[in-house]
Design a protein around this motif. Structure first.
Motif, PDB file in Angstrom:
ATOM      1  N   ILE A 187       0.214  54.769 -24.435  1.00 30.15           N
ATOM      2  CA  ILE A 187       0.503  55.317 -23.105  1.00 30.15           C
ATOM      3  C   ILE A 187       1.916  55.883 -23.129  1.00 30.15           C
ATOM      4  CG2 ILE A 187       0.653  54.887 -20.629  1.00 30.15           C
ATOM      5  CD1 ILE A 187      -1.168  52.482 -21.010  1.00 30.15           C
ATOM      6  N   LEU A 188       2.006  57.205 -22.969  1.00 30.33           N
ATOM      7  CA  LEU A 188       3.289  57.901 -22.929  1.00 30.33           C
ATOM      8  C   LEU A 188       3.671  58.216 -21.490  1.00 30.33           C
ATOM      9  CD1 LEU A 188       2.725  60.440 -25.858  1.00 30.33           C
ATOM     10  CD2 LEU A 188       3.977  58.272 -25.947  1.00 30.33           C
ATOM     11  N   THR A 189       4.956  58.417 -21.250  1.00 33.77           N
ATOM     12  CA  THR A 189       5.405  58.784 -19.902  1.00 33.77           C
ATOM     13  C   THR A 189       6.004  60.185 -19.853  1.00 33.77           C
ATOM     14  OG1 THR A 189       7.546  57.682 -20.238  1.00 33.77           O
ATOM     15  CG2 THR A 189       5.778  56.377 -19.260  1.00 33.77           C
ATOM     16  N   GLN A 190       5.906  60.903 -20.968  1.00 34.72           N
ATOM     17  CA  GLN A 190       6.267  62.316 -21.000  1.00 34.72           C
ATOM     18  C   GLN A 190       5.008  63.124 -21.294  1.00 34.72           C
ATOM     19  OE1 GLN A 190       9.094  63.318 -20.031  1.00 34.72           O
ATOM     20  NE2 GLN A 190      10.769  62.051 -20.763  1.00 34.72           N
ATOM     21  N   ASP A 191       4.957  64.354 -20.783  1.00 36.66           N
ATOM     22  CA  ASP A 191       3.794  65.200 -21.013  1.00 36.66           C
ATOM     23  C   ASP A 191       3.828  65.772 -22.426  1.00 36.66           C
ATOM     24  OD1 ASP A 191       4.538  68.472 -20.591  1.00 36.66           O
ATOM     25  OD2 ASP A 191       6.055  66.994 -20.014  1.00 36.66           O
ATOM     26  N   ALA A 192       2.750  66.455 -22.808  1.00 28.96           N
ATOM     27  CA  ALA A 192       2.582  66.908 -24.191  1.00 28.96           C
ATOM     28  C   ALA A 192       3.604  67.952 -24.622  1.00 28.96           C
ATOM     29  CB  ALA A 192       1.169  67.460 -24.385  1.00 28.96           C
ATOM     30  N   SER A 193       4.229  68.642 -23.679  1.00 29.11           N
ATOM     31  CA  SER A 193       5.183  69.697 -24.035  1.00 29.11           C
ATOM     32  C   SER A 193       6.603  69.180 -24.250  1.00 29.11           C
ATOM     33  CB  SER A 193       5.215  70.766 -22.934  1.00 29.11           C
ATOM     34  OG  SER A 193       5.794  70.236 -21.740  1.00 29.11           O
ATOM     35  N   TYR A 194       6.847  67.907 -23.947  1.00 29.24           N
ATOM     36  CA  TYR A 194       8.214  67.388 -23.945  1.00 29.24           C
ATOM     37  C   TYR A 194       8.793  67.272 -25.351  1.00 29.24           C
ATOM     38  CZ  TYR A 194      12.161  64.241 -23.223  1.00 29.24           C
ATOM     39  OH  TYR A 194      13.416  63.686 -23.208  1.00 29.24           O
ATOM     40  N   VAL A 195      10.033  67.731 -25.498  1.00 28.02           N
ATOM     41  CA  VAL A 195      10.807  67.562 -26.722  1.00 28.02           C
ATOM     42  C   VAL A 195      12.167  66.999 -26.322  1.00 28.02           C
ATOM     43  CG1 VAL A 195      11.863  68.694 -28.713  1.00 28.02           C
ATOM     44  CG2 VAL A 195       9.636  69.488 -27.866  1.00 28.02           C
ATOM     45  N   LYS A 196      12.549  65.882 -26.917  1.00 21.54           N
ATOM     46  CA  LYS A 196      13.815  65.245 -26.541  1.00 21.54           C
ATOM     47  C   LYS A 196      14.997  65.996 -27.123  1.00 21.54           C
ATOM     48  CE  LYS A 196      14.123  60.846 -25.838  1.00 21.54           C
ATOM     49  NZ  LYS A 196      14.662  60.908 -24.450  1.00 21.54           N
ATOM     50  N   SER A 197      16.014  66.191 -26.301  1.00 17.13           N
ATOM     51  CA  SER A 197      17.236  66.866 -26.729  1.00 17.13           C
ATOM     52  C   SER A 197      18.249  65.857 -27.255  1.00 17.13           C
ATOM     53  CB  SER A 197      17.853  67.639 -25.556  1.00 17.13           C
ATOM     54  OG  SER A 197      16.950  68.596 -25.053  1.00 17.13           O
ATOM     55  N   ALA A 198      19.213  66.360 -27.989  1.00 15.05           N
ATOM     56  CA  ALA A 198      20.271  65.504 -28.529  1.00 15.05           C
ATOM     57  C   ALA A 198      21.143  64.965 -27.402  1.00 15.05           C
ATOM     58  CB  ALA A 198      21.123  66.286 -29.521  1.00 15.05           C
ATOM     59  N   LEU A 199      21.736  63.808 -27.644  1.00 14.91           N
ATOM     60  CA  LEU A 199      22.662  63.212 -26.688  1.00 14.91           C
ATOM     61  C   LEU A 199      23.877  64.123 -26.526  1.00 14.91           C
ATOM     62  CD1 LEU A 199      23.449  60.477 -25.133  1.00 14.91           C
ATOM     63  CD2 LEU A 199      24.764  59.949 -27.199  1.00 14.91           C
ATOM     64  N   PRO A 200      24.241  64.460 -25.294  1.00 17.17           N
ATOM     65  CA  PRO A 200      25.442  65.281 -25.101  1.00 17.17           C
ATOM     66  C   PRO A 200      26.665  64.584 -25.703  1.00 17.17           C
ATOM     67  CG  PRO A 200      24.173  65.136 -23.069  1.00 17.17           C
ATOM     68  CD  PRO A 200      23.570  64.150 -24.019  1.00 17.17           C
ATOM     69  N   ALA A 201      27.397  65.286 -26.517  1.00 19.13           N
ATOM     70  CA  ALA A 201      28.537  64.688 -27.221  1.00 19.13           C
ATOM     71  C   ALA A 201      29.779  64.704 -26.342  1.00 19.13           C
ATOM     72  CB  ALA A 201      28.790  65.436 -28.523  1.00 19.13           C
ATOM     73  N   GLY A 202      29.670  64.120 -25.149  1.00 24.37           N
ATOM     74  CA  GLY A 202      30.779  64.133 -24.202  1.00 24.37           C
ATOM     75  C   GLY A 202      31.783  63.020 -24.451  1.00 24.37           C
ATOM     76  N   PHE A 203      32.999  63.250 -24.006  1.00 23.25           N
ATOM     77  CA  PHE A 203      34.069  62.263 -24.155  1.00 23.25           C
ATOM     78  C   PHE A 203      33.723  60.974 -23.431  1.00 23.25           C
ATOM     79  CE2 PHE A 203      37.837  60.370 -22.113  1.00 23.25           C
ATOM     80  CZ  PHE A 203      38.512  59.930 -23.237  1.00 23.25           C
ATOM     81  N   LEU A 204      33.114  61.063 -22.240  1.00 23.07           N
ATOM     82  CA  LEU A 204      32.829  59.876 -21.441  1.00 23.07           C
ATOM     83  C   LEU A 204      31.834  58.966 -22.153  1.00 23.07           C
ATOM     84  CD1 LEU A 204      33.215  58.315 -18.828  1.00 23.07           C
ATOM     85  CD2 LEU A 204      31.377  59.654 -17.804  1.00 23.07           C
ATOM     86  N   THR A 205      30.817  59.559 -22.753  1.00 26.19           N
ATOM     87  CA  THR A 205      29.824  58.761 -23.473  1.00 26.19           C
ATOM     88  C   THR A 205      30.477  58.015 -24.626  1.00 26.19           C
ATOM     89  OG1 THR A 205      28.101  60.367 -22.929  1.00 26.19           O
ATOM     90  CG2 THR A 205      27.639  58.837 -24.714  1.00 26.19           C
ATOM     91  N   LYS A 206      31.302  58.699 -25.413  1.00 25.50           N
ATOM     92  CA  LYS A 206      31.983  58.057 -26.531  1.00 25.50           C
ATOM     93  C   LYS A 206      32.928  56.961 -26.044  1.00 25.50           C
ATOM     94  CE  LYS A 206      31.837  61.905 -29.834  1.00 25.50           C
ATOM     95  NZ  LYS A 206      32.617  62.835 -30.658  1.00 25.50           N
ATOM     96  N   LEU A 207      33.589  57.207 -24.924  1.00 24.57           N
ATOM     97  CA  LEU A 207      34.520  56.223 -24.375  1.00 24.57           C
ATOM     98  C   LEU A 207      33.779  54.964 -23.947  1.00 24.57           C
ATOM     99  CD1 LEU A 207      37.401  55.523 -23.422  1.00 24.57           C
ATOM    100  CD2 LEU A 207      36.801  56.546 -21.217  1.00 24.57           C
ATOM    101  N   LEU A 208      32.668  55.154 -23.241  1.00 29.50           N
ATOM    102  CA  LEU A 208      31.913  54.010 -22.740  1.00 29.50           C
ATOM    103  C   LEU A 208      31.286  53.200 -23.864  1.00 29.50           C
ATOM    104  CD1 LEU A 208      30.194  55.656 -19.637  1.00 29.50           C
ATOM    105  CD2 LEU A 208      32.001  53.945 -19.601  1.00 29.50           C
ATOM    106  N   LEU A 209      30.985  53.872 -24.981  1.00 32.01           N
ATOM    107  CA  LEU A 209      30.317  53.186 -26.075  1.00 32.01           C
ATOM    108  C   LEU A 209      31.258  52.851 -27.240  1.00 32.01           C
ATOM    109  CD1 LEU A 209      26.944  55.151 -26.192  1.00 32.01           C
ATOM    110  CD2 LEU A 209      27.301  52.820 -25.400  1.00 32.01           C
TER     111      LEU A 209
END
Length: 288
Positions: A187-209
């Motif tokens: 059971i998937l929760t995305q439709d058949a056309s969905y393609v996941k994009s890369a994580l935005p390489a933002g400063f905030l994400t790197k800071l939080l992690l």
């Protein structure tokens, strides 16, 4: 000539409130007495999916509608106060123990095995846990599987520090195949056309992690892992080796959604999608 015993498995993707689609599908399966030998859930696929083993039809949608506007159930205020978007005491103890009691007796008497996936904060690797006892420790494992990075604190349980299972293994079909399940429904929760994009390489994400480098590495590669898993599933689906239930179009619901109409819409779409595939699903599960 050797024969392989049929062993049916059910695999449930996460996706926060997209999981209401899964809840609708699971309720239709329960209403039609469709069972499996084993089940594995990731994130919302675990926290909502556990109600399939406890056979509590409608429990998932009822408590989501009841507490959609509650500040303890997915709010910025809860995050500021506690570091968790979803108040942990309310969501993983008060709600299942008092307000919408989880049926542990049925859960444990049901012979279907139930697994969940979480991610080890120190390694970024998946951890698989079979729920086969009752109590708050198992509820903590459920919380770990659904503890989204950046908006949840790591969960300490059984010697692990854990976050959301979707970081490291979003759709664990291959895990289930590896442990012997050979007639699987995904059971998937995305439709058949969905393609996941890369994580935005933002400063905030790197800071939080910055204190969770293994999680950051896993998240930065998650789109590669996820898209490869979906490609694998599609190939097996085309060969008739797996049965997939997915939304017919993008669900368009927020990860944290407080609109009861939206929650109910997605749940009903899960029900209608499952109903439309019911005959095919029964044929797939019953074929020799």
């Amino acid at each position: 000539m050797e024969t392989t015993e049929k062993k049916t498995g059910l695999i449930c993707e996460g996706g926060a409130m997209r999981g209401l689609f899964t809840a609708g599908v699971l309720d239709i399966l329960l209403e039609n007495d469709i069972s499996f030998d084993g089940m594995v859930g990731v994130s919302a696929g675990a926290t909502f999916g556990c109600n399939f083993k406890s056979k509590q039809i409608g429990r998932t949608v009822r408590y989501n509608l009841e507490y959609a506007g509650d500040k303890r159930y997915g709010s910025f205020e809860s995050f500021i106060k506690s570091g968790d978007l979803y108040d942990t005491e309310f969501c993983y103890h008060t709600l299942p123990n008092e307000l919408f009691p989880f049926d542990w007796d049925t859960f444990l008497s049901n012979p279907m095995k139930f697994y969940l996936v979480a991610t080890d904060v120190n390694t970024g690797k998946p951890v698989y846990h079979e729920m086969k006892k009752r109590g708050d420790n198992e509820l903590e494992w459920l919380r770990a599987s659904a503890s989204m990075p950046l908006v949840s604190k790591p969960v300490s349980v059984d010697g692990y520090e854990l976050l959301d299972g979707g970081i490291s293994n979003s759709v664990p079909l291959e895990f289930f195949e590896h442990i012997g399940y050979n007639r699987n429904v995904v059971i998937l929760t995305q439709d058949a056309s969905y393609v996941k994009s890369a994580l935005p390489a933002g400063f905030l994400t790197k800071l939080l992690l910055k204190k969770q480098p293994a999680i950051y590495t896993a998240m930065s590669r998650r789109h590669i892992m996820y898209n490869a898993q979906i490609d694998y599933i599609k190939k097996k689906e085309a060969a008739g080796e797996v049965f997939v239930i997915r939304p017919p179009e993008p669900l368009g619901i927020k990860r944290v959604e407080h609109d009861r109409n939206e929650l109910e819409r997605v749940y009903k779409l899960g029900r209608s999608t499952a109903l439309s595939l019911l005959s095919e699903l029964k044929d797939y599960l019953n074929k020799k």
